[in-house]
Design a protein around this motif. Structure first.
Motif, mmCIF file in Angstrom:
data_model
loop_
_atom_site.group_PDB
_atom_site.id
_atom_site.type_symbol
_atom_site.label_atom_id
_atom_site.label_comp_id
_atom_site.label_asym_id
_atom_site.label_seq_id
_atom_site.Cartn_x
_atom_site.Cartn_y
_atom_site.Cartn_z
ATOM 1 N N GLN A 96 -0.730 4.721 -1.199
ATOM 2 C CA GLN A 96 -1.661 5.289 -0.222
ATOM 3 C C GLN A 96 -0.906 5.828 0.987
ATOM 4 O O GLN A 96 -1.211 6.904 1.493
ATOM 5 C CB GLN A 96 -2.694 4.249 0.220
ATOM 6 C CG GLN A 96 -3.724 4.798 1.186
ATOM 7 C CD GLN A 96 -4.583 5.885 0.575
ATOM 8 O OE1 GLN A 96 -5.129 5.711 -0.498
ATOM 9 N NE2 GLN A 96 -4.698 7.030 1.235
ATOM 10 N N HIS A 97 0.106 5.108 1.448
ATOM 11 C CA HIS A 97 0.897 5.574 2.589
ATOM 12 C C HIS A 97 1.587 6.890 2.250
ATOM 13 O O HIS A 97 1.622 7.814 3.068
ATOM 14 C CB HIS A 97 1.943 4.538 2.990
ATOM 15 C CG HIS A 97 1.346 3.301 3.571
ATOM 16 N ND1 HIS A 97 2.084 2.157 3.763
ATOM 17 C CD2 HIS A 97 0.095 3.008 3.993
ATOM 18 C CE1 HIS A 97 1.313 1.224 4.280
ATOM 19 N NE2 HIS A 97 0.099 1.713 4.427
ATOM 20 N N LYS A 106 0.521 2.133 10.215
ATOM 21 C CA LYS A 106 -0.636 1.808 9.376
ATOM 22 C C LYS A 106 -0.769 0.303 9.163
ATOM 23 O O LYS A 106 -1.866 -0.203 8.976
ATOM 24 C CB LYS A 106 -0.540 2.515 8.030
ATOM 25 C CG LYS A 106 -0.768 4.016 8.118
ATOM 26 C CD LYS A 106 -0.639 4.666 6.773
ATOM 27 C CE LYS A 106 -0.771 6.156 6.831
ATOM 28 N NZ LYS A 106 -2.021 6.651 7.374
ATOM 29 N N LEU A 154 8.499 8.418 7.308
ATOM 30 C CA LEU A 154 7.589 7.641 6.459
ATOM 31 C C LEU A 154 7.507 6.199 6.953
ATOM 32 O O LEU A 154 6.412 5.636 7.058
ATOM 33 C CB LEU A 154 8.031 7.655 4.994
ATOM 34 C CG LEU A 154 7.241 6.706 4.077
ATOM 35 C CD1 LEU A 154 5.785 7.158 3.942
ATOM 36 C CD2 LEU A 154 7.891 6.597 2.718
ATOM 37 N N ASP A 168 -1.005 9.736 2.137
ATOM 38 C CA ASP A 168 -1.376 10.161 3.487
ATOM 39 C C ASP A 168 -0.235 10.916 4.166
ATOM 40 O O ASP A 168 -0.446 11.954 4.787
ATOM 41 C CB ASP A 168 -1.757 8.952 4.357
ATOM 42 C CG ASP A 168 -3.024 8.253 3.885
ATOM 43 O OD1 ASP A 168 -3.769 8.824 3.052
ATOM 44 O OD2 ASP A 168 -3.245 7.109 4.337
ATOM 45 N N PHE A 169 0.967 10.391 4.054
ATOM 46 C CA PHE A 169 2.134 10.969 4.716
ATOM 47 C C PHE A 169 2.413 12.381 4.219
ATOM 48 O O PHE A 169 2.730 13.276 4.991
ATOM 49 C CB PHE A 169 3.358 10.064 4.499
ATOM 50 C CG PHE A 169 4.609 10.561 5.141
ATOM 51 C CD1 PHE A 169 4.783 10.473 6.512
ATOM 52 C CD2 PHE A 169 5.628 11.103 4.379
ATOM 53 C CE1 PHE A 169 5.946 10.924 7.108
ATOM 54 C CE2 PHE A 169 6.787 11.552 4.953
ATOM 55 C CZ PHE A 169 6.951 11.467 6.338
ATOM 56 N N SER A 223 5.443 5.880 9.984
ATOM 57 C CA SER A 223 4.043 6.003 9.605
ATOM 58 C C SER A 223 3.529 4.712 8.969
ATOM 59 O O SER A 223 2.447 4.220 9.316
ATOM 60 C CB SER A 223 3.881 7.178 8.629
ATOM 61 O OG SER A 223 2.578 7.252 8.115
ATOM 62 N N ARG A 224 4.304 4.142 8.045
ATOM 63 C CA ARG A 224 3.890 2.899 7.383
ATOM 64 C C ARG A 224 3.768 1.763 8.394
ATOM 65 O O ARG A 224 2.821 0.975 8.330
ATOM 66 C CB ARG A 224 4.894 2.513 6.291
ATOM 67 C CG ARG A 224 4.910 3.485 5.108
ATOM 68 C CD ARG A 224 5.815 3.005 4.009
ATOM 69 N NE ARG A 224 5.111 1.953 3.266
ATOM 70 C CZ ARG A 224 5.705 1.113 2.434
ATOM 71 N NH1 ARG A 224 7.002 1.175 2.226
ATOM 72 N NH2 ARG A 224 4.997 0.201 1.786
ATOM 73 N N ASN A 268 0.817 -1.216 0.000
ATOM 74 C CA ASN A 268 0.000 0.000 0.000
ATOM 75 C C ASN A 268 0.852 1.268 0.000
ATOM 76 O O ASN A 268 0.480 2.284 0.577
ATOM 77 C CB ASN A 268 -0.966 -0.019 1.198
ATOM 78 C CG ASN A 268 -2.211 0.788 0.932
ATOM 79 O OD1 ASN A 268 -2.510 1.116 -0.205
ATOM 80 N ND2 ASN A 268 -2.927 1.103 1.988
#
Length: 167
Positions: free
Chosen positions: A22-23, A143, A136, A26-27, A139-140, A19
């Motif tokens: 998408q990540h 998620k 990042l 969003d980031f 964040s990933r 993904n």
């Protein structure tokens, strides 16, 4: 047993690069069209920024001040356009990684995430000089529900011990 069945825990990579688009969207708080446009230009953009530097302080400064988010797109494009190569490295990770793993120079986190998805891996330490990549990957990991399994750092102490190193 097929390759994909044997590595079913990596299904998300085969399906949509874990993904990543998408990540990244969003980031960076951006739209998909802009992300796809920047991914298409990512590799060329990074080449134009400059060459790598061997002095660690200069390298840190280079990644923080000059490279910034350009590497996200360069690596993202490269990973998405070289799936056979990535498949090979992910296979090596699933075959060899166990217990505590270091992903040094981990970029966008594909290999760290793959290692964290391996049932035999207890912890992955992701290390990268670029603070944007670092953020990042944090964040990933969040998620994907892997925050407890992936820890991120900008430096690794020489006394740390790992069963596998990805570089």
């Amino acid at each position: 047993m097929s390759f994909y069945v044997a590595l079913s825990f990596l299904h998300g990579y085969w399906q949509d690069n874990l993904n990543f688009k998408q990540h990244l969207q969003d980031f960076l708080n951006s739209n998909l069209e802009r992300i796809e446009q920047k991914l298409a230009l990512g590799q060329q953009s990074l080449k134009e920024i400059g060459h790598r530097d061997c002095d660690w302080e200069k390298a840190r400064k280079f990644y923080r001040e000059r490279v910034g988010s350009a590497y996200l797109f360069d690596l993202g494009y490269w990973h998405m356009s070289n799936q056979d190569y990535i498949k090979g490295t992910l296979t090596l990770i699933s075959d060899r990684a166990a217990d505590r793993v270091l992903d040094f120079g981990g970029g966008i986190g594909t290999h760290a995430i793959a290692a964290a998805l391996c049932p035999q891996v207890e912890q992955v330490v992701y290390c990268d000089l670029n603070p944007i990549n670092f953020s990042l990957v944090q964040s990933r990991a969040g998620k994907l529900g892997l925050s407890d399994k992936i820890s991120c750092c900008l430096e690794v102490y020489p006394t740390e011990v790992f069963e596998a190193i990805i570089c």
